[in-house]
Motif scaffolding. Sequence first.
Motif, mmCIF file in Angstrom:
data_model
loop_
_atom_site.group_PDB
_atom_site.id
_atom_site.type_symbol
_atom_site.label_atom_id
_atom_site.label_comp_id
_atom_site.label_asym_id
_atom_site.label_seq_id
_atom_site.Cartn_x
_atom_site.Cartn_y
_atom_site.Cartn_z
ATOM 1 N N GLY A 239 31.774 22.760 -52.953
ATOM 2 C CA GLY A 239 33.155 22.282 -53.040
ATOM 3 C C GLY A 239 33.283 21.216 -54.124
ATOM 4 O O GLY A 239 34.203 21.239 -54.946
ATOM 5 N N ARG A 240 32.336 20.310 -54.139
ATOM 6 C CA ARG A 240 32.325 19.237 -55.131
ATOM 7 C C ARG A 240 32.148 19.810 -56.557
ATOM 8 O O ARG A 240 32.786 19.361 -57.504
ATOM 9 C CB ARG A 240 31.174 18.289 -54.780
ATOM 10 N N GLN B 101 44.099 28.827 -46.411
ATOM 11 C CA GLN B 101 43.404 29.082 -47.678
ATOM 12 C C GLN B 101 42.836 30.500 -47.733
ATOM 13 O O GLN B 101 42.888 31.149 -48.774
ATOM 14 C CB GLN B 101 42.281 28.057 -47.894
ATOM 15 N N CYS C 25 36.980 30.872 -45.397
ATOM 16 C CA CYS C 25 36.645 29.460 -45.590
ATOM 17 C C CYS C 25 36.928 28.645 -44.332
ATOM 18 O O CYS C 25 36.792 27.419 -44.341
ATOM 19 C CB CYS C 25 37.377 28.880 -46.804
ATOM 20 N N TRP D 296 37.083 12.505 -48.607
ATOM 21 C CA TRP D 296 36.200 13.330 -49.463
ATOM 22 C C TRP D 296 36.723 13.325 -50.903
ATOM 23 O O TRP D 296 35.975 13.102 -51.845
ATOM 24 C CB TRP D 296 36.145 14.749 -48.890
ATOM 25 N N TYR D 297 38.040 13.520 -51.064
ATOM 26 C CA TYR D 297 38.608 13.504 -52.419
ATOM 27 C C TYR D 297 38.526 12.093 -53.024
ATOM 28 O O TYR D 297 38.268 11.942 -54.214
ATOM 29 C CB TYR D 297 40.055 14.005 -52.404
ATOM 30 N N GLN E 296 44.413 18.035 -47.156
ATOM 31 C CA GLN E 296 44.517 17.970 -45.696
ATOM 32 C C GLN E 296 44.128 16.543 -45.298
ATOM 33 O O GLN E 296 43.205 15.977 -45.904
ATOM 34 C CB GLN E 296 43.542 18.968 -45.048
ATOM 35 N N ASP F 5 42.305 15.216 -43.130
ATOM 36 C CA ASP F 5 40.894 14.941 -42.854
ATOM 37 C C ASP F 5 40.011 14.994 -44.108
ATOM 38 O O ASP F 5 38.839 14.611 -44.063
ATOM 39 C CB ASP F 5 40.346 15.895 -41.760
ATOM 40 N N LEU G 236 41.942 25.569 -52.689
ATOM 41 C CA LEU G 236 40.487 25.452 -52.824
ATOM 42 C C LEU G 236 39.860 25.975 -51.545
ATOM 43 O O LEU G 236 40.283 25.602 -50.446
ATOM 44 C CB LEU G 236 40.102 23.977 -53.030
ATOM 45 N N GLY G 237 38.871 26.819 -51.679
ATOM 46 C CA GLY G 237 38.174 27.315 -50.489
ATOM 47 C C GLY G 237 36.734 27.633 -50.814
ATOM 48 O O GLY G 237 36.414 28.126 -51.897
ATOM 49 N N GLN H 165 29.253 26.442 -47.212
ATOM 50 C CA GLN H 165 29.811 25.084 -47.046
ATOM 51 C C GLN H 165 28.704 24.056 -46.783
ATOM 52 O O GLN H 165 27.662 24.380 -46.233
ATOM 53 C CB GLN H 165 30.837 25.071 -45.908
ATOM 54 N N GLY H 166 28.988 22.820 -47.196
ATOM 55 C CA GLY H 166 28.065 21.716 -46.947
ATOM 56 C C GLY H 166 26.887 21.663 -47.897
ATOM 57 O O GLY H 166 25.937 20.907 -47.688
ATOM 58 N N GLY I 161 27.391 21.272 -51.320
ATOM 59 C CA GLY I 161 27.829 20.640 -52.573
ATOM 60 C C GLY I 161 28.679 21.543 -53.453
ATOM 61 O O GLY I 161 29.107 21.132 -54.530
HETATM 62 C C1 LIG Z 1 36.824 21.474 -47.956
HETATM 63 C C2 LIG Z 1 35.822 22.442 -48.540
HETATM 64 C C3 LIG Z 1 36.378 23.042 -49.829
HETATM 65 C C4 LIG Z 1 34.545 21.669 -48.862
HETATM 66 O O1 LIG Z 1 33.611 22.555 -49.459
HETATM 67 P P1 LIG Z 1 32.044 22.312 -49.298
HETATM 68 O O2 LIG Z 1 31.346 23.208 -50.250
HETATM 69 O O3 LIG Z 1 31.648 22.380 -47.887
HETATM 70 O O4 LIG Z 1 31.982 20.802 -49.818
HETATM 71 P P2 LIG Z 1 30.707 19.963 -50.231
HETATM 72 O O5 LIG Z 1 29.469 20.596 -49.696
HETATM 73 O O6 LIG Z 1 30.778 19.709 -51.691
HETATM 74 O O7 LIG Z 1 31.026 18.601 -49.498
HETATM 75 C C5 LIG Z 1 31.071 18.618 -48.112
HETATM 76 C C6 LIG Z 1 31.821 17.402 -47.703
HETATM 77 O O8 LIG Z 1 33.124 17.752 -47.249
HETATM 78 C C7 LIG Z 1 33.322 17.168 -45.989
HETATM 79 N N1 LIG Z 1 34.229 18.033 -45.211
HETATM 80 C C8 LIG Z 1 34.360 19.377 -45.247
HETATM 81 N N2 LIG Z 1 35.303 19.779 -44.373
HETATM 82 C C9 LIG Z 1 35.756 18.668 -43.793
HETATM 83 C C10 LIG Z 1 36.730 18.413 -42.801
HETATM 84 N N3 LIG Z 1 37.430 19.391 -42.236
HETATM 85 N N4 LIG Z 1 36.950 17.122 -42.443
HETATM 86 C C11 LIG Z 1 36.262 16.106 -43.005
HETATM 87 N N5 LIG Z 1 35.336 16.281 -43.943
HETATM 88 C C12 LIG Z 1 35.081 17.546 -44.324
HETATM 89 C C13 LIG Z 1 31.948 17.112 -45.397
HETATM 90 O O9 LIG Z 1 31.872 16.139 -44.389
HETATM 91 C C14 LIG Z 1 31.096 16.721 -46.580
HETATM 92 O O10 LIG Z 1 31.148 15.319 -46.803
HETATM 93 P P3 LIG Z 1 30.017 14.558 -47.644
HETATM 94 O O11 LIG Z 1 30.100 15.030 -49.067
HETATM 95 O O12 LIG Z 1 30.390 13.114 -47.495
HETATM 96 O O13 LIG Z 1 28.716 14.937 -46.987
HETATM 97 C C15 LIG Z 1 35.439 23.576 -47.537
HETATM 98 O O14 LIG Z 1 34.997 22.980 -46.337
HETATM 99 C C16 LIG Z 1 36.583 24.529 -47.245
HETATM 100 O O15 LIG Z 1 36.750 25.534 -47.924
HETATM 101 N N6 LIG Z 1 37.387 24.205 -46.198
HETATM 102 C C17 LIG Z 1 38.476 25.061 -45.774
HETATM 103 C C18 LIG Z 1 39.601 25.107 -46.777
HETATM 104 C C19 LIG Z 1 40.126 23.717 -47.143
HETATM 105 O O16 LIG Z 1 40.224 22.834 -46.292
HETATM 106 N N7 LIG Z 1 40.469 23.556 -48.432
HETATM 107 C C20 LIG Z 1 40.922 22.283 -48.977
HETATM 108 C C21 LIG Z 1 42.372 22.072 -48.699
HETATM 109 S S1 LIG Z 1 42.887 20.436 -49.208
#
Ligand SMILES: CC(C)(COP(=O)(O)OP(=O)(O)OC[C@H]1O[C@@H](n2cnc3c(N)ncnc32)[C@H](O)[C@@H]1OP(=O)(O)O)[C@@H](O)C(=O)NCCC(=O)NCCS
Length: 193
Positions: free
Chosen positions: A115-116, A40, A35, A149-150, A143, A145, A103-104, A110-111, A113
Motif C-alpha cells: 500500500g505504501r 473499493q 481488498c 497511516w496517511y 477512511q 481509521d 486505492l486497494g 496486505q501488511g 508494505g
Molecule cells: C489500506 C490498504 C490500501 C493498505 O495496504 P497495505 O498493503 O496493507 O499497506 P501497508 O502494508 O503498506 O501498510 C499497512 C499499514 O496500514 C495499516 N492499516 C491497514 N488497514 C487499516 C485499517 N483498516 N485501520 C487502521 N490501519 C490500517 C496497518 O496497520 C499498517 O500500519 P503500519 O504501516 O503502521 O504497520 C489496504 O489495507 C486496503 O486495500 N484496504 C481496503 C481498501 C481501503 O481501505 N482503501 C483505502 C481507502 S482510503
Amino acid sequence: MPINLVAWMPASPEFPLDELVVRAMDGSPDSGFDCGRADQTDFLYERAWEDHQAQLSVTYLYYFGGILAAYATVGMDALPLARSERDPAMRYRDVSAMKLAQLGVHRPFQGMGLGRVVVGDIVELARDEALRVGCRYLTLDAQPDLVGWYESMGFERNVLRQAQRIRDAIEHRRDPDTIAVSMRFDLRKHIRG
Ligand SMILES: CC(C)(COP(=O)(O)OP(=O)(O)OC[C@H]1O[C@@H](n2cnc3c(N)ncnc32)[C@H](O)[C@@H]1OP(=O)(O)O)[C@@H](O)C(=O)NCCC(=O)NCCS
C-alpha cells in the motif's frame, strides 16, 4: 504506460519491488481481487473501466507474479484552501491538484508494505505530471481509521474542504465522525532526497 516505481517512500524491506509490474488498465480485470472493503473492490469491477474509458479517471494495476495485487485510480482535482492553509504565494482559493481517488491492495498482499509503495508511486506520478501542468498537491479522501497511516506518509488534513463535507453530512443527517477525511500531500514540500 509504465510508471516510475522508484518511489521515494521506503517500502517494507520484505516487499520485492523489482517483481512488481504496473500497467494502466485496458479492460475490466479478471475476477479474484478482494481488498476487504466492498467500496473499493466493487469500484474496480463495476466502475473503474467505464470511468477510464470516459476519461474521468485512470486506473493503474499492480501485478505480482501475474496476480493482481493492488490498484490505484487517479484523476484531477481542484482543492479549496482556507487562507490559513495557503502559503503567501497562493493567490487563489482553489489550488491545482491530482487526486488518488481509489486505492486497494488484494488481501493476501496486505501488511507487506505494498500500500505504501503504491501511494509513493502515485506521488511520483503526480510529481512527473507537475512538470507539465500545474499540480501542487496530491489529494485523497481517507477512511477515518486510515488517517494516521496517511499522516505517517506526509499527508495532512484539509480544513476548508472537510468543514464543507461536515456541513453536508449534518444537513443529510449523517454522523460526521464516520465520513471520509479529506487530505493532501504537498508535492513541493516533500522533494525526493
Ligand atoms: C489500506 C490498504 C490500501 C493498505 O495496504 P497495505 O498493503 O496493507 O499497506 P501497508 O502494508 O503498506 O501498510 C499497512 C499499514 O496500514 C495499516 N492499516 C491497514 N488497514 C487499516 C485499517 N483498516 N485501520 C487502521 N490501519 C490500517 C496497518 O496497520 C499498517 O500500519 P503500519 O504501516 O503502521 O504497520 C489496504 O489495507 C486496503 O486495500 N484496504 C481496503 C481498501 C481501503 O481501505 N482503501 C483505502 C481507502 S482510503
